[in-house]
Design an enzyme around this catalytic site. Sequence first.
Site, short mmCIF file in Angstrom:
data_model
loop_
_atom_site.label_atom_id
_atom_site.label_comp_id
_atom_site.label_asym_id
_atom_site.label_seq_id
_atom_site.Cartn_x
_atom_site.Cartn_y
_atom_site.Cartn_z
CG ASN A 69 -0.47 0.74 2.38
OD1 ASN A 69 -0.56 1.97 2.47
ND2 ASN A 69 0.12 0.00 3.31
N GLY A 72 -0.40 6.78 1.99
CA GLY A 72 0.23 8.08 2.23
C GLY A 72 -0.43 8.90 3.31
CB CYS A 130 6.52 10.32 8.69
SG CYS A 130 5.18 9.59 9.55
CG ASN A 192 4.71 1.21 9.80
OD1 ASN A 192 3.99 0.87 8.88
ND2 ASN A 192 4.61 2.37 10.41
CB THR A 193 4.40 -1.53 5.56
OG1 THR A 193 4.67 -0.13 5.51
CG2 THR A 193 2.93 -1.74 5.85
N GLY A 243 2.37 -7.74 12.33
CA GLY A 243 2.97 -8.02 11.03
C GLY A 243 2.57 -9.42 10.60
N GLY A 265 -3.72 -6.22 11.34
CA GLY A 265 -3.87 -5.21 10.28
C GLY A 265 -4.57 -5.77 9.06
C1 LIG Z 1 -3.87 0.19 3.99
C2 LIG Z 1 -2.90 0.35 5.11
C3 LIG Z 1 -2.78 1.59 5.77
C4 LIG Z 1 -1.88 1.76 6.83
N1 LIG Z 1 -1.79 2.97 7.47
C5 LIG Z 1 -0.96 3.11 8.54
C6 LIG Z 1 -0.89 4.34 9.27
O1 LIG Z 1 -1.62 5.30 8.99
N2 LIG Z 1 -0.01 4.44 10.30
C7 LIG Z 1 0.79 3.38 10.66
O2 LIG Z 1 1.57 3.51 11.62
N3 LIG Z 1 0.72 2.19 10.01
C8 LIG Z 1 -0.11 2.04 8.96
N4 LIG Z 1 -0.18 0.84 8.30
C9 LIG Z 1 0.67 -0.30 8.76
C10 LIG Z 1 -0.11 -1.26 9.64
O3 LIG Z 1 -0.62 -0.61 10.77
C11 LIG Z 1 0.78 -2.46 10.07
O4 LIG Z 1 1.91 -1.98 10.75
C12 LIG Z 1 1.24 -3.30 8.89
O5 LIG Z 1 0.24 -3.42 7.90
C13 LIG Z 1 1.71 -4.71 9.31
O6 LIG Z 1 0.67 -5.45 9.92
P1 LIG Z 1 -0.27 -6.49 9.09
O7 LIG Z 1 0.66 -7.40 8.33
O8 LIG Z 1 -1.07 -7.19 10.13
O9 LIG Z 1 -1.10 -5.68 8.17
C14 LIG Z 1 -1.07 0.65 7.24
C15 LIG Z 1 -1.20 -0.59 6.58
C16 LIG Z 1 -2.10 -0.77 5.54
C17 LIG Z 1 -2.21 -2.12 4.89
#
Ligand SMILES: Cc1cc2nc3c(=O)[nH]c(=O)nc-3n(C[C@H](O)[C@H](O)[C@H](O)COP(=O)(O)O)c2cc1C
Length: 303
Positions: A69, A72, A130, A192-193, A243, A265
């Site tokens: 993703n 932003g 960020c 985070n990602t 994650g 997430g």
């Molecule tokens: C669509 C999307 C939007 C996200 N927006 C944020 C965000 O605004 N702030 C943040 O710290 N992480 C954001 N993340 C990261 C997630 O909170 C998480 O750290 C990451 O997706 C890993 O977990 P998961 O594998 O369970 O999704 C976002 C992830 C996705 C997929």
Amino acid sequence: MADLNVNIGELHMKNPVMTASGTFGYGEEFADFIDISRIGGIIVKGTTLHKREGNPYPRMAETPSGMLNAVGLQNKGVHHFVEHIYPRIKNIKTNMIVNVSGSAIEDYMETAAIINELVNIPAIELNISCPNVKQGGMAFGVTAKGAEEVVKAVRSVYKKTLIVKLSPNVTDITEIARAAENGGADSVSLINTLLGMAVDAERRRPILSTVTGGMSGAAVKPIALRMVWQVAKAVKIPVIGLGGIMNWKDAVEFMLAGASAIQIGTANFIDPAITVKVAEGIDDYLNRHGYKSVKEIIGALEV
Ligand SMILES: Cc1cc2nc3c(=O)[nH]c(=O)nc-3n(C[C@H](O)[C@H](O)[C@H](O)COP(=O)(O)O)c2cc1C
């Protein structure tokens, strides 16, 4: 039923299951599917000082066992949150936590100070992934110095539970975790990602408008698990693991590796009721193994 209560700093949670920022909106969106008060904590969308439009489309791409993703941090800014969203969510019977982002230390501080005044928000999660606009665009969270500086600054204005969310796009995540702890964090959440990329061969073009994006979902789990295990040994503050958690078993694995709580997430997009199912699955696991409290499995991995 086993005792599922856990504490993160001053934050008391009825179970260790939280939702990850950006994947669960403001919680209300899921109220038709589940009783959201059964979740330990809801981390709402990334919130910045000023409104952000987010990146141009396309900003999502599916990958094998995961997704990319590049949303932003689209949001209407903290003042909009205070006036329009907080009144709607403040009586939800779980911990409503705000994920705070910014591109300058002053932005983080101002946003955190505003949220500090909201009585029913017991914690913030600081997203330090960020880009630091004032210092060449490198993310705060990729150097120990940058991480400690921003955490210290926010700590000086934010009096409640301060969770710092770590980026996995670093050489040694334990160094950044220790920097966050030194800066005054009550807890660290990770990961985070992961930075990734997708290409459309027919069009000879990247799929995402931003070329690269953040990878999440089942495919990232082994990396996240490894990092949680390393960080849990490196710091004294509680670790929140996330994650690629797709089911209760994944959640238990993160807790055994040292996480005091977990976040879900991407799995919310596949099953909007996954959080409650994971909480039930953890309870069932504890009962089957004769544990009285979920706290007994935190870091119980035998290596
Ligand atoms: C669509 C999307 C939007 C996200 N927006 C944020 C965000 O605004 N702030 C943040 O710290 N992480 C954001 N993340 C990261 C997630 O909170 C998480 O750290 C990451 O997706 C890993 O977990 P998961 O594998 O369970 O999704 C976002 C992830 C996705 C997929």
